[in-house]
Design a protein around this motif. Structure first.
Motif, PDB file in Angstrom:
ATOM      1  N   VAL A 169      -2.036  -2.100  11.089  1.00 26.69           N
ATOM      2  CA  VAL A 169      -1.737  -1.804   9.770  1.00 26.69           C
ATOM      3  C   VAL A 169      -2.270  -0.216   9.444  1.00 26.69           C
ATOM      4  O   VAL A 169      -3.169   0.040   9.879  1.00 26.69           O
ATOM      5  N   GLY A 170      -1.253   0.366   8.620  1.00 26.62           N
ATOM      6  CA  GLY A 170      -1.958   1.763   8.148  1.00 26.62           C
ATOM      7  C   GLY A 170      -1.505   1.736   6.625  1.00 26.62           C
ATOM      8  O   GLY A 170      -1.025   0.772   6.089  1.00 26.62           O
ATOM      9  N   VAL A 171      -2.294   2.499   5.635  1.00 27.03           N
ATOM     10  CA  VAL A 171      -2.042   2.298   4.376  1.00 27.03           C
ATOM     11  C   VAL A 171      -1.668   3.807   3.701  1.00 27.03           C
ATOM     12  O   VAL A 171      -1.991   4.747   4.499  1.00 27.03           O
ATOM     13  N   THR A 172      -0.699   3.755   2.690  1.00 23.49           N
ATOM     14  CA  THR A 172      -0.308   5.022   2.329  1.00 23.49           C
ATOM     15  C   THR A 172       0.030   4.793   0.873  1.00 23.49           C
ATOM     16  O   THR A 172      -0.511   3.910   0.268  1.00 23.49           O
ATOM     17  N   HIS A 173       0.508   5.736   0.099  1.00 25.22           N
ATOM     18  CA  HIS A 173       0.845   5.478  -1.282  1.00 25.22           C
ATOM     19  C   HIS A 173       2.158   5.882  -1.478  1.00 25.22           C
ATOM     20  O   HIS A 173       2.927   7.006  -1.142  1.00 25.22           O
ATOM     21  N   GLU A 174       2.878   5.203  -2.454  1.00 29.55           N
ATOM     22  CA  GLU A 174       4.047   5.250  -3.047  1.00 29.55           C
ATOM     23  C   GLU A 174       4.404   6.938  -3.591  1.00 29.55           C
ATOM     24  O   GLU A 174       5.248   7.358  -3.294  1.00 29.55           O
ATOM     25  N   ASP A 197      -0.641  -3.515  -6.411  1.00 25.20           N
ATOM     26  CA  ASP A 197      -0.424  -2.984  -8.023  1.00 25.20           C
ATOM     27  C   ASP A 197      -0.849  -1.562  -8.066  1.00 25.20           C
ATOM     28  O   ASP A 197      -0.373  -1.190  -9.089  1.00 25.20           O
ATOM     29  N   ASN A 198      -1.644  -0.907  -7.373  1.00 21.04           N
ATOM     30  CA  ASN A 198      -2.048   0.290  -7.549  1.00 21.04           C
ATOM     31  C   ASN A 198      -1.164   1.466  -6.942  1.00 21.04           C
ATOM     32  O   ASN A 198      -1.506   2.760  -6.816  1.00 21.04           O
ATOM     33  N   GLY A 199      -0.215   0.930  -6.232  1.00 23.97           N
ATOM     34  CA  GLY A 199       0.708   1.947  -5.487  1.00 23.97           C
ATOM     35  C   GLY A 199       0.519   2.112  -4.233  1.00 23.97           C
ATOM     36  O   GLY A 199       1.192   2.677  -3.408  1.00 23.97           O
ATOM     37  N   GLU A 200      -0.550   1.353  -3.768  1.00 26.42           N
ATOM     38  CA  GLU A 200      -0.690   1.845  -2.208  1.00 26.42           C
ATOM     39  C   GLU A 200       0.170   0.700  -1.447  1.00 26.42           C
ATOM     40  O   GLU A 200       0.349  -0.256  -2.204  1.00 26.42           O
ATOM     41  N   ILE A 201       0.350   1.389  -0.501  1.00 25.68           N
ATOM     42  CA  ILE A 201       1.511   0.574   0.482  1.00 25.68           C
ATOM     43  C   ILE A 201       0.647   0.067   1.903  1.00 25.68           C
ATOM     44  O   ILE A 201       0.442   1.387   2.618  1.00 25.68           O
ATOM     45  N   TYR A 202       0.784  -0.944   2.328  1.00 27.51           N
ATOM     46  CA  TYR A 202       0.290  -1.206   3.458  1.00 27.51           C
ATOM     47  C   TYR A 202       1.351  -1.453   4.406  1.00 27.51           C
ATOM     48  O   TYR A 202       2.258  -2.192   4.227  1.00 27.51           O
TER      49      TYR A 202
END
Length: 369
Positions: A340-345, A323-328
């Protein structure tokens, strides 16, 4: 531009130089985790990779691919509350090459479909549309060498899978479906197979856009003009591209994580890139000119005696937006383990806007000065 992302309670800074933060707990699933659950010797596996991802009830559900020791791939299920840890492996494979005991769509040719996937099932993508989960996967023919058809199965509960067969009657390796109608149609991205030496070049450099009024029909109107094309000029995507995870809807547009290949003297490394599609006209795209993730030693941490399938590969079949715009981004390392890696839209969209490439050639549209 930078954003702070949180993974497993730890804050990390990402920006246009470091686009994806690798989870420190990688790999999240290995063959050993599966083999601890799948007890019969004929179900022992040597890889866990290229997994579709979706939210199902209270869990993040992973539909992973594993090589059995006879070389055939099957699909298994793992579930986690947080999508990072404590993965629970279902006690047996979810999908194996089908037989007469499986469920088939009305009007389907059961005999043909059984032959269609007798050589194994690979690289599932999951798109949730209303109460159904649409699974596209590569089905290898049981008797015809190298014949692959991306096929469709549909489920509501991940217990029963109804086979609909090939989405197109042509060799196809990657098909991802957008998760909602846009206008009057559903849309999907397609990467046809070619017969070139080394499985690079030719139409391996193309991604096509198709549409249909009914995803269950397996009748797609494919635009013959590629929505994205590489000309073979210097690029980390120069020799092969393909859609990866089903596109993710954001305020910026549809984010599409794809893979690209650049042939080298030591093989064909795979990288992850990003495309931004217009929300209302998915044929309008911006393609970031350089990868968001490149293969490294950190992507395939295995024991000294473990099998490694294809070195120098990162490959994604599924991603989840928070919901906060993070993308796994759930990705395989060396076709061997799941990470898994995390980024942001915001970072991904800005990368597409600031450093785009020509969609028809792959040539950079920004200055190096």
């Amino acid at each position: 531009m930078e954003r702070i992302v949180t993974i497993s309670g730890k804050n990390e800074i990402i920006d246009l130089s470091k686009v994806v933060f690798r989870y420190e707990g990688n790999p999240i699933i290995t063959c050993h985790d599966v083999n601890n659950i799948w007890d019969p010797p004929h179900l022992k596996v040597v890889t866990v990779h290229n997994a579709g991802i979706t939210q199902y009830k209270d869990d993040i559900l992973m539909l992973f691919r594993s090589h059995l020791r006879n070389g055939i791939s099957v699909l298994g299920i793992a579930r986690s509350k947080d999508g990072l840890s404590d993965w629970r492996i279902d006690p047996s494979p979810a999908m194996i090459p089908c037989d007469s005991d499986d469920e088939f769509a009305e009007g389907a040719d059961m005999t043909s479909l059984i032959a269609n996937e007798g050589g194994g099932l690979e690289d599932a993508r999951i798109t949730k549309i209303n109460e159904h989960y649409f699974i596209t996967y590569s089905a290898y023919h049981g008797n015809i060498q190298h014949r692959v058809r991306v096929s469709l199965a549909v489920t509501k509960d991940f217990k029963t899978f109804v086979r609909y067969g090939p989405v197109l009657e042509t060799d196809m390796r990657n098909v991802v479906i957008f998760p909602e109608k846009i206008g009057d149609n559903f849309f999907a991205l397609f990467r046809p197979n070619d017969s070139t030496d080394g499985h690079t070049g030719g139409i391996f450099r193309q991604i096509l856009l198709g549409k249909t009024a009914d995803c269950l029909s397996n009748t797609w109107d494919i635009n013959p003009k590629p929505i994205m094309n590489q000309s073979g000029l210097p690029s980390f995507y120069s020799d092969k591209i393909g859609p990866g995870a089903p596109p993710i809807k954001t305020k910026h547009g549809w984010i599409n994580i794809f893979h690209g290949v650049r042939s080298t003297m030591d093989g064909n490394p795979y990288y992850l890139g990003v495309v931004l599609h217009d929300l209302n006209d998915v044929s309008k795209i911006l393609v970031a000119n350089f990868p968001i993730l490149m293969p490294s030693k950190a992507d395939c941490r295995v024991g000294e005696e473990d099998y490694v399938h294809v070195p120098q590969v990162v490959f994604c079949c599924g991603a989840m937006r928070k919901d906060n715009g993070e993308i796994y981004i759930y990705y395989a390392g060396n076709d061997t383990v799941m990470n898994v890696g995390v980024t942001h839209e915001d970072i991904l969209a800005e990368l597409c806007h600031r450093y785009p490439q020509d969609t028809a050639t792959g040539v950079a549209l920004y200055s190096l000065k």
